[in-house]
Every structure is written in C-alpha cells, then in structure tokens.
Motif scaffolding. Structure first.
Motif, PDB file in Angstrom:
ATOM      1  N   THR A 127       7.442 -27.260   1.946  1.00 14.81           N
ATOM      2  CA  THR A 127       6.587 -28.414   1.686  1.00 14.81           C
ATOM      3  C   THR A 127       7.344 -29.668   2.095  1.00 14.81           C
ATOM      4  O   THR A 127       8.362 -29.607   2.789  1.00 14.81           O
ATOM      5  N   ASP A 128       6.838 -30.831   1.691  1.00 17.24           N
ATOM      6  CA  ASP A 128       7.513 -32.076   2.041  1.00 17.24           C
ATOM      7  C   ASP A 128       7.766 -32.907   0.789  1.00 17.24           C
ATOM      8  O   ASP A 128       7.333 -32.571  -0.313  1.00 17.24           O
ATOM      9  N   SER A 129       8.466 -34.009   0.983  1.00 22.20           N
ATOM     10  CA  SER A 129       8.935 -34.802  -0.154  1.00 22.20           C
ATOM     11  C   SER A 129       7.825 -35.537  -0.884  1.00 22.20           C
ATOM     12  O   SER A 129       8.043 -36.045  -1.986  1.00 22.20           O
ATOM     13  N   SER A 130       6.620 -35.598  -0.321  1.00 28.94           N
ATOM     14  CA  SER A 130       5.525 -36.258  -1.038  1.00 28.94           C
ATOM     15  C   SER A 130       5.211 -35.530  -2.338  1.00 28.94           C
ATOM     16  O   SER A 130       4.710 -36.126  -3.291  1.00 28.94           O
ATOM     17  N   ALA A 131       5.496 -34.219  -2.384  1.00 33.96           N
ATOM     18  CA  ALA A 131       5.271 -33.452  -3.617  1.00 33.96           C
ATOM     19  C   ALA A 131       6.181 -33.931  -4.740  1.00 33.96           C
ATOM     20  O   ALA A 131       5.827 -33.863  -5.914  1.00 33.96           O
ATOM     21  N   TYR A 132       7.377 -34.382  -4.380  1.00 38.49           N
ATOM     22  CA  TYR A 132       8.388 -34.881  -5.312  1.00 38.49           C
ATOM     23  C   TYR A 132       8.609 -33.933  -6.484  1.00 38.49           C
ATOM     24  O   TYR A 132       8.620 -34.325  -7.661  1.00 38.49           O
ATOM     25  N   TYR A 187      14.898 -44.540   6.083  1.00 39.69           N
ATOM     26  CA  TYR A 187      15.358 -43.797   4.910  1.00 39.69           C
ATOM     27  C   TYR A 187      14.603 -42.483   4.818  1.00 39.69           C
ATOM     28  O   TYR A 187      13.380 -42.438   4.974  1.00 39.69           O
ATOM     29  N   ARG A 188      15.318 -41.405   4.513  1.00 40.70           N
ATOM     30  CA  ARG A 188      14.673 -40.122   4.243  1.00 40.70           C
ATOM     31  C   ARG A 188      14.241 -40.109   2.775  1.00 40.70           C
ATOM     32  O   ARG A 188      15.052 -40.336   1.873  1.00 40.70           O
ATOM     33  N   ASP A 189      12.972 -39.851   2.585  1.00 40.10           N
ATOM     34  CA  ASP A 189      12.360 -39.901   1.258  1.00 40.10           C
ATOM     35  C   ASP A 189      13.062 -38.948   0.293  1.00 40.10           C
ATOM     36  O   ASP A 189      13.151 -37.744   0.539  1.00 40.10           O
ATOM     37  N   GLY A 190      13.578 -39.505  -0.812  1.00 36.90           N
ATOM     38  CA  GLY A 190      14.226 -38.685  -1.819  1.00 36.90           C
ATOM     39  C   GLY A 190      15.625 -38.235  -1.456  1.00 36.90           C
ATOM     40  O   GLY A 190      16.274 -37.547  -2.249  1.00 36.90           O
ATOM     41  N   VAL A 191      16.115 -38.626  -0.271  1.00 37.94           N
ATOM     42  CA  VAL A 191      17.468 -38.276   0.162  1.00 37.94           C
ATOM     43  C   VAL A 191      18.318 -39.537   0.269  1.00 37.94           C
ATOM     44  O   VAL A 191      19.337 -39.682  -0.402  1.00 37.94           O
ATOM     45  N   ASP A 192      17.880 -40.453   1.130  1.00 33.30           N
ATOM     46  CA  ASP A 192      18.614 -41.708   1.325  1.00 33.30           C
ATOM     47  C   ASP A 192      18.183 -42.782   0.335  1.00 33.30           C
ATOM     48  O   ASP A 192      18.900 -43.767   0.148  1.00 33.30           O
ATOM     49  N   ILE A 224      11.579 -22.386  -2.385  1.00 34.09           N
ATOM     50  CA  ILE A 224      10.943 -23.601  -1.876  1.00 34.09           C
ATOM     51  C   ILE A 224      11.957 -24.389  -1.054  1.00 34.09           C
ATOM     52  O   ILE A 224      13.102 -24.583  -1.485  1.00 34.09           O
ATOM     53  N   ARG A 225      11.531 -24.866   0.102  1.00 32.50           N
ATOM     54  CA  ARG A 225      12.323 -25.802   0.900  1.00 32.50           C
ATOM     55  C   ARG A 225      11.506 -27.077   1.090  1.00 32.50           C
ATOM     56  O   ARG A 225      10.273 -27.016   1.244  1.00 32.50           O
ATOM     57  N   VAL A 226      12.175 -28.206   1.077  1.00 29.64           N
ATOM     58  CA  VAL A 226      11.499 -29.507   1.134  1.00 29.64           C
ATOM     59  C   VAL A 226      11.990 -30.291   2.350  1.00 29.64           C
ATOM     60  O   VAL A 226      13.193 -30.488   2.523  1.00 29.64           O
ATOM     61  N   ILE A 227      11.047 -30.746   3.185  1.00 30.87           N
ATOM     62  CA  ILE A 227      11.367 -31.605   4.320  1.00 30.87           C
ATOM     63  C   ILE A 227      11.057 -33.052   3.922  1.00 30.87           C
ATOM     64  O   ILE A 227       9.945 -33.344   3.481  1.00 30.87           O
ATOM     65  N   PRO A 228      12.004 -33.969   4.074  1.00 30.40           N
ATOM     66  CA  PRO A 228      11.723 -35.364   3.698  1.00 30.40           C
ATOM     67  C   PRO A 228      10.852 -36.088   4.713  1.00 30.40           C
ATOM     68  O   PRO A 228      11.028 -35.933   5.929  1.00 30.40           O
TER      69      PRO A 228
END
Length: 282
Positions: free
Chosen positions: A8-13, A38-43, A24-28
């Motif tokens: 999934t992606d970082s919008s799921a948070y 900025y990478r969402d939830g990373v940077d 589960i793997r998350v793409i920002p």
C-alpha cells in the motif's frame, strides 16, 4: 503456493506496529514544499508537518508515486518468492493507481494483482489489514484479492475539517468552493464515496459535526457485528481521543485504532481534521 505481500502507500498511515506485525509494505507518497521534497512519513512526520502548516504562508503540493517505485518493490518481492497484492490510494484522489497500472502488465498476472481501493487513510488501512490478515493465515493471491474486494463494501469513513481552504485549494471537492461563502464556523461532514471526497451535510459547530459523524457511523453499522473502529486526526489528538472513547462505548468494537492523517493527505484537508472509519462483519 507463494506467500502474499500486501503493498500500500503512506496515505493509509498505518501505525508502525501494525505494519511490523503483518505482511505489509508501504511506499511513501511525496510532498513538495518551498523547494524541498519530502517522503510522506519518512522525511517528515505528522506532528512536524501540521505545526509547520498551521503557520506557513505557503501551501505544499503532493506528487503521486512514480511507476518506478512500484516496479522496484514488485521486483524485490518476486525475487524472494512473494506474490504481490497492490492496494494504493483511490484513483479518484491520486494518480498513484495509474502509476501502478502502468507497470503491473510487465509482471505475471498470477503473481501481481492491482486493485483500485477507492479508499484513503484508515479506511484504506482496514482494507489493507483485512487482506494482510488473510495472507498471514495462508490465503493465496486470489483469496487475498477477494478478501480486499469484499472488505470495501464493509467499510465507511466520515470526516470534518476545521477550514475549507485546503480542500478548495487542492480541488479535491467541488462543493468546498461553494461552502466557502457560508458561515465562517460551518463544519462540513464529508465521506469517501465511490473513491472520491463528497459532501454529506454541514453543521454549525465542531460538537454537532462529531454527533453527525457518530450517527452516520451507527447507520452504516446497522446493528451488524463485529465492528472495528478507527479515529484519525490532524493536530486534534484531544478531540480524537474523546471521539474514540465515545465510539468504544457506543459500538463495542473488537478493534479500535487511533492514528493521524498523513502529511500528504493532510495537505489537502488541513490541521484540525477529524475522521472516523468503521468496518463491520469481519
């Protein structure tokens, strides 16, 4: 039979502990602000983001996940013998689905599957978790896809925002512009419907917005069980904790998750966003 990984992606948070304990793997997603990326939830994390947003004279923009990011993670997982179920943010909200769709045909159809989730934030997380729990229990790729598809009909989400300026600026909801001319303290009740943000109603106070969301959730649950509840917020923890307490007492959920709105999603809704999602029947 290969094990299945849900991507999934970082919008799921999703809270980190749930990601760590499920396949589960998350793409920002990407946030662009004052010349920086900025990478969402990373940077950049939620608290830092909302503190800055509330005082900034500029608004950030967001970028969809590039096709190469999907391609790289798919290759990485296939090499270690995982099948892959891609569950990105709704195509009606972000172009990330189209990015994924542009690369999935490069891989075997029996190893990689993409679904348009039509969801975002913790509503998307419920769908992701349903599929991930099935995968952890030994379900194959087809079965995980079926679980995710069924979960969509079992999920609902409502939210309210402190100000309409972010929704209007981002063009994510047409009615936001219409409501901007209304009373300054108007609180819209919004939902994710058919993959897009839609206006349900509007009220004249935060308290009435909370009452309306709880009533809508109760109607959506329709006395079905079991119930899972998530409350998520943007710089509104105290109110979110109050809301989740009311929901626990009212709906007796078997799972209750308190989370935040990701920076990428929050850039379109703004500080003060408060949301509640539910899932029934599983």
């Amino acid at each position: 039979m290969n094990p299945v990984m849900i991507v999934t992606d970082s919008s799921a948070y999703l809270p980190p502990d749930l990601v760590a304990t499920h396949p589960i793997r998350v793409i920002p997603l990407t946030l662009n602000w004052d010349g920086q990326t900025y990478r969402d939830g990373v940077d950049i994390q939620a608290t830092e983001f909302y503190n800055r947003l509330s005082t900034s004279s500029t608004l950030p923009s967001t970028s969809q996940i590039p096709p190469g990011d999907f391609e790289n993670i798919i290759k990485e997982l296939l090499v270690v013998d995982y099948d892959v179920l891609l569950l990105p943010i709704s195509s009606g909200i972000s172009g990330s689905y189209q990015s994924a769709a542009s690369v999935v045909n490069n891989f075997p159809a029996d190893r990689v599957v993409l679904l348009d989730t039509k969801l975002v934030s913790m509503a998307l997380s419920f769908q992701v978790l349903a599929a991930a729990r099935a995968a952890a229990a030994g379900a194959n790729l087809t079965e995980c896809r079926q679980v995710a598809q069924k979960a969509y009909s079992q999920i609902g989400v409502y939210f309210t925002v402190d100000t309409l300026k972010y929704l209007a600026a981002g063009g994510r909801i047409n009615s936001a512009k219409r409501l901007l001319g209304a009373a300054l303290n108007i609180k819209p009740i919004l939902e994710i419907r058919d993959g897009k943000i839609e206006l349900v109603s509007s009220v004249i106070s935060r308290r009435k917005a909370i009452e309306s969301m709880l009533r809508l959730v109760e109607e959506g649950i329709a006395e079905r069980s079991p119930v899972r509840i998530s409350v998520f917020h943007a710089q509104a923890r105290e109110t979110a904790e109050e809301l989740i307490g009311i929901a626990q007492a009212r709906f007796s959920p078997i799972e209750c998750i308190l989370s935040e709105v990701s920076p990428v999603v929050g850039s379109h809704t703004g500080p003060g966003t408060l949301a509640i999602a539910y899932q029934v029947g599983v």
